[in-house]
Design a protein around this motif. Structure first.
Motif, PDB file in Angstrom:
ATOM      1  N   UNK A  65       0.821  -1.208   0.000  1.00 23.29           N
ATOM      2  CA  UNK A  65       0.000   0.000   0.000  1.00 23.29           C
ATOM      3  C   UNK A  65       0.857   1.261   0.000  1.00 23.29           C
ATOM      4  N   UNK A  66       0.291   2.328  -0.539  1.00 21.62           N
ATOM      5  CA  UNK A  66       0.890   3.655  -0.366  1.00 21.62           C
ATOM      6  C   UNK A  66       0.159   4.298   0.800  1.00 21.62           C
ATOM      7  N   UNK A  67       0.902   4.672   1.841  1.00 20.19           N
ATOM      8  CA  UNK A  67       0.298   5.138   3.087  1.00 20.19           C
ATOM      9  C   UNK A  67       0.649   6.600   3.328  1.00 20.19           C
ATOM     10  N   UNK A  68      -0.369   7.373   3.682  1.00 15.68           N
ATOM     11  CA  UNK A  68      -0.198   8.785   3.982  1.00 15.68           C
ATOM     12  C   UNK A  68      -0.634   9.030   5.415  1.00 15.68           C
ATOM     13  N   UNK A  69       0.222   9.661   6.213  1.00 14.85           N
ATOM     14  CA  UNK A  69      -0.143  10.065   7.565  1.00 14.85           C
ATOM     15  C   UNK A  69      -0.616  11.513   7.547  1.00 14.85           C
ATOM     16  N   UNK A  70      -1.648  11.807   8.332  1.00 22.35           N
ATOM     17  CA  UNK A  70      -2.121  13.191   8.397  1.00 22.35           C
ATOM     18  C   UNK A  70      -1.187  14.078   9.202  1.00 22.35           C
ATOM     19  N   UNK A  71      -0.368  13.469  10.051  1.00 22.33           N
ATOM     20  CA  UNK A  71       0.670  14.223  10.757  1.00 22.33           C
ATOM     21  C   UNK A  71       1.833  13.294  11.054  1.00 22.33           C
ATOM     22  N   UNK A  72       3.030  13.869  11.132  1.00 21.85           N
ATOM     23  CA  UNK A  72       4.251  13.102  11.381  1.00 21.85           C
ATOM     24  C   UNK A  72       4.849  13.408  12.743  1.00 21.85           C
ATOM     25  N   UNK A  73       4.362  14.483  13.394  1.00 17.30           N
ATOM     26  CA  UNK A  73       4.922  14.907  14.676  1.00 17.30           C
ATOM     27  C   UNK A  73       3.792  15.181  15.657  1.00 17.30           C
ATOM     28  N   UNK A  74       4.111  15.123  16.946  1.00 14.64           N
ATOM     29  CA  UNK A  74       3.113  15.415  17.972  1.00 14.64           C
ATOM     30  C   UNK A  74       2.766  16.895  18.024  1.00 14.64           C
ATOM     31  N   UNK A  75       3.701  17.764  17.649  1.00 10.90           N
ATOM     32  CA  UNK A  75       3.457  19.202  17.733  1.00 10.90           C
ATOM     33  C   UNK A  75       3.005  19.784  16.396  1.00 10.90           C
ATOM     34  N   UNK A  76       2.458  18.937  15.543  1.00 14.37           N
ATOM     35  CA  UNK A  76       1.977  19.376  14.236  1.00 14.37           C
ATOM     36  C   UNK A  76       0.464  19.610  14.311  1.00 14.37           C
ATOM     37  N   UNK A  77       0.014  20.865  14.296  1.00 15.92           N
ATOM     38  CA  UNK A  77      -1.418  21.139  14.428  1.00 15.92           C
ATOM     39  C   UNK A  77      -2.174  20.846  13.135  1.00 15.92           C
ATOM     40  N   UNK A  78      -3.081  19.894  13.212  1.00 17.42           N
ATOM     41  CA  UNK A  78      -3.893  19.524  12.047  1.00 17.42           C
ATOM     42  C   UNK A  78      -5.351  19.497  12.482  1.00 17.42           C
ATOM     43  N   UNK A  79      -6.165  20.352  11.898  1.00 18.01           N
ATOM     44  CA  UNK A  79      -7.575  20.402  12.250  1.00 18.01           C
ATOM     45  C   UNK A  79      -8.350  19.217  11.709  1.00 18.01           C
ATOM     46  N   UNK A  80      -9.553  19.011  12.227  1.00 22.57           N
ATOM     47  CA  UNK A  80     -10.331  17.841  11.849  1.00 22.57           C
ATOM     48  C   UNK A  80     -10.825  17.887  10.407  1.00 22.57           C
ATOM     49  N   UNK A  81     -11.172  19.074   9.915  1.00 24.56           N
ATOM     50  CA  UNK A  81     -11.550  19.180   8.505  1.00 24.56           C
ATOM     51  C   UNK A  81     -10.336  18.896   7.630  1.00 24.56           C
ATOM     52  N   UNK A  82      -9.191  19.436   8.037  1.00 21.21           N
ATOM     53  CA  UNK A  82      -7.966  19.239   7.263  1.00 21.21           C
ATOM     54  C   UNK A  82      -7.601  17.761   7.162  1.00 21.21           C
ATOM     55  N   UNK A  83      -7.830  17.000   8.232  1.00 21.70           N
ATOM     56  CA  UNK A  83      -7.535  15.563   8.202  1.00 21.70           C
ATOM     57  C   UNK A  83      -8.350  14.865   7.117  1.00 21.70           C
ATOM     58  N   UNK A  84      -9.641  15.209   7.051  1.00 21.80           N
ATOM     59  CA  UNK A  84     -10.497  14.612   6.027  1.00 21.80           C
ATOM     60  C   UNK A  84     -10.060  15.047   4.629  1.00 21.80           C
ATOM     61  N   UNK A  85      -9.674  16.313   4.507  1.00 24.07           N
ATOM     62  CA  UNK A  85      -9.271  16.822   3.199  1.00 24.07           C
ATOM     63  C   UNK A  85      -7.987  16.167   2.702  1.00 24.07           C
ATOM     64  N   UNK A  86      -7.108  15.783   3.624  1.00 25.09           N
ATOM     65  CA  UNK A  86      -5.891  15.062   3.230  1.00 25.09           C
ATOM     66  C   UNK A  86      -6.257  13.724   2.615  1.00 25.09           C
TER      67      UNK A  86
END
Length: 328
Positions: free
Chosen positions: A177-198
């Motif tokens: 599989x090709x796998x994409x993480x919505x964040x790679x670090x604990x201090x990376x702010x990613x909003x909930x809409x942004x997670x879905x958009x990724x």
């Protein structure tokens, strides 16, 4: 003047503190901090639902999902301190071992051509922000939250979620599989809409959201899986596939870990579900407010069991549905 300015600043900060949520208030948590308030209290263990903050205003019964489905898995617990055997002592172990053995030296692996987005829940950075619960809706929900924290280890949920997500990425990549993480670090702010958009931008074949649970009841334990409801989503194919993915994921993770099966729960109040256009699911891997499960969730061997179950659930999903419109 300086003294007067300092007094005014102090008064302003006190007023600000009275309206902003305390990120460490309460041990209960919601997967996204999205229902009612970003940090609230959880329901008692006596109510067989995933532990959450207070229900949305339009929910017919407080703290109850609109629909509950429990998979036919025995809810008894086992000694989860024992390592999962590598000799095929469980059906899912045989499945995964066989898949890996057959794939050595081959380019056509079981998950070749599949794109999977893995979403480690929460982050260490919180932004006080609300967003529409779904596209075009006036009702708003919290966009960021820190999550729960281990009562025994002191480790935060976002750290456990990221470690497990990276393990899952490695396992899925080994299967093609090709796998994409919505964040790679604990201090990376990613909003909930942004997670879905990724996940949407990647045209992911599956969106797997990784979380831990929390409760004010120390005895609360077990694994539950959430799936999107139809209140704001009219794509029936996406909803059906999300439910199928959630069913397989719960069955296989419970089988791999021996944890209590808390069931499947439909959720209409999560932005990451409502903005998502691909099959999606959210697993609550266990309660960090339960001393035993907190220790397990921070154990490398138990995390490996969780990942084994997730991989087998994902494999079952793709085998059953034949989904995937990516060429690699």
């Amino acid at each position: 003047m300086k003294k007067a300015g300092a007094i005014l600043f102090l008064v302003f900060m006190m007023m600000l503190g009275s309206v902003l949520p305390n990120p460490l208030a309460g041990s209960g948590k919601d997967p996204e901090g999205e229902t009612g308030s970003p940090y609230g209290l959880a329901t008692p263990e006596a109510i067989p639902t995933p532990l959450r903050v207070k229900a949305a205003k339009d929910s017919p019964v407080p703290n109850e999902p609109r629909e509950t489905r429990t998979t036919p898995v025995d809810e008894h617990t086992v000694d989860r301190g024992e390592a999962l055997k590598d000799d095929g002592s469980t059906d899912t172990g045989k499945i995964l071992a066989a898949e890996k053995a057959d794939d050595k030296g081959k380019t056509d692996k079981p998950l070749s051509g599949k794109v999977i987005c893995v979403d480690p829940g929460h982050q260490s950075v919180m932004i006080i922000k609300k967003v529409p619960v779904a596209p075009g809706e006036s009702r708003t929900v919290w966009d960021y939250s820190i999550g729960t924290r281990g009562v025994e280890t002191g480790v935060y949920e976002y750290a456990v979620a990221l470690r497990v997500s990276k393990k899952l990425r490695t396992a899925l990549e080994e299967l093609g599989a090709r796998v994409i993480l919505t964040r790679e670090r604990d201090d990376e702010p990613v909003g909930n809409i942004e997670r879905a958009e990724i996940a949407n931008a990647a045209k992911a074949d599956a969106f797997i959201r990784i979380h831990c649970d929390g409760s004010d009841i120390p005895e609360a334990r077990g694994i539950s899986v959430l799936y999107p409801g139809s209140r704001y989503i009219d794509d029936n194919d996406m909803l059906e596939k999300s439910l199928t993915l959630s069913e397989f994921l719960l069955e296989e993770v419970v089988k791999a870990t021996g944890a209590k099966n808390r069931g499947l729960y439909e959720r209409n109040d999560q932005a990451s579900f409502n903005y998502c256009k691909v099959p999606c699911t959210l697993i609550e891997m266990g309660f960090m407010t339960n001393p035993e499960e907190d220790r397990l969730l921070n154990s490398e061997s138990y995390q490996d069991k969780l990942v084994l179950g997730m991989v087998n659930g994902i494999l079952r999903y793709f085998n059953a549905t034949g989904t995937g419109n990516n060429s690699g």
